[in-house]
Motif scaffolding. Sequence first.
Motif, mmCIF file in Angstrom:
data_model
loop_
_atom_site.group_PDB
_atom_site.id
_atom_site.type_symbol
_atom_site.label_atom_id
_atom_site.label_comp_id
_atom_site.label_asym_id
_atom_site.label_seq_id
_atom_site.Cartn_x
_atom_site.Cartn_y
_atom_site.Cartn_z
ATOM 1 N N ASP A 173 -4.464 -21.014 -36.249
ATOM 2 C CA ASP A 173 -4.009 -21.809 -36.053
ATOM 3 C C ASP A 173 -4.972 -23.036 -34.715
ATOM 4 O O ASP A 173 -4.754 -24.395 -34.914
ATOM 5 N N ASP A 210 -0.059 -20.780 -39.236
ATOM 6 C CA ASP A 210 0.581 -19.755 -38.583
ATOM 7 C C ASP A 210 0.736 -18.076 -39.547
ATOM 8 O O ASP A 210 0.646 -18.410 -40.798
ATOM 9 N N GLU A 214 4.387 -17.312 -40.226
ATOM 10 C CA GLU A 214 5.181 -17.395 -41.244
ATOM 11 C C GLU A 214 4.444 -17.950 -42.543
ATOM 12 O O GLU A 214 4.786 -17.233 -43.619
ATOM 13 N N PRO A 218 0.683 -18.993 -32.799
ATOM 14 C CA PRO A 218 2.513 -19.960 -32.547
ATOM 15 C C PRO A 218 3.866 -18.871 -32.714
ATOM 16 O O PRO A 218 2.708 -18.203 -33.703
ATOM 17 N N GLY A 219 4.427 -18.845 -32.817
ATOM 18 C CA GLY A 219 5.641 -18.251 -33.245
ATOM 19 C C GLY A 219 4.407 -16.682 -33.498
ATOM 20 O O GLY A 219 4.873 -15.822 -32.573
ATOM 21 N N LEU A 220 5.515 -16.122 -34.712
ATOM 22 C CA LEU A 220 4.939 -15.234 -34.992
ATOM 23 C C LEU A 220 2.969 -14.919 -34.418
ATOM 24 O O LEU A 220 2.676 -14.985 -35.124
ATOM 25 N N SER A 221 3.345 -13.328 -34.010
ATOM 26 C CA SER A 221 2.306 -13.059 -32.840
ATOM 27 C C SER A 221 1.584 -12.910 -34.241
ATOM 28 O O SER A 221 1.715 -11.780 -35.412
ATOM 29 N N GLU A 263 2.073 -9.215 -34.928
ATOM 30 C CA GLU A 263 3.503 -8.685 -35.397
ATOM 31 C C GLU A 263 3.686 -8.620 -37.145
ATOM 32 O O GLU A 263 3.288 -8.233 -37.992
#
Length: 113
Positions: free
Chosen positions: A13, A37, A39, A60-63, A66
Amino acid sequence: MSAVKQKILIVDDDSNIAELISLYLTKECYDTLIVGDGEAALYTINTYKPDLILLDLMLPGLSGEELLARITVHLRNTDRSGAVALLRAGALSLDLNAQSAAWAGQSVKLTPT
């Protein structure tokens, strides 16, 4: 006849870091693509089909952790002859051949997402 360039997906990011990594890899004759990111990375893996993924774990969001787990599940369910059998990122270790994962040496159960 020119050799096929190896594809490297850069997932970060921080655009300054990603651009710098891409610049150096491009100079070494790699084909690079940057996404910012998790996604976007999941989508891009299917379309770009990278040979290597450089992954920032703090996204950010989906680490990143993960995302790495989802990539492993994806590779397990996809015919990718010659795919990497073992992935490591910090304390996270994923073994595709054994279909297992560990965090700091402790076994972790992976489930399809």
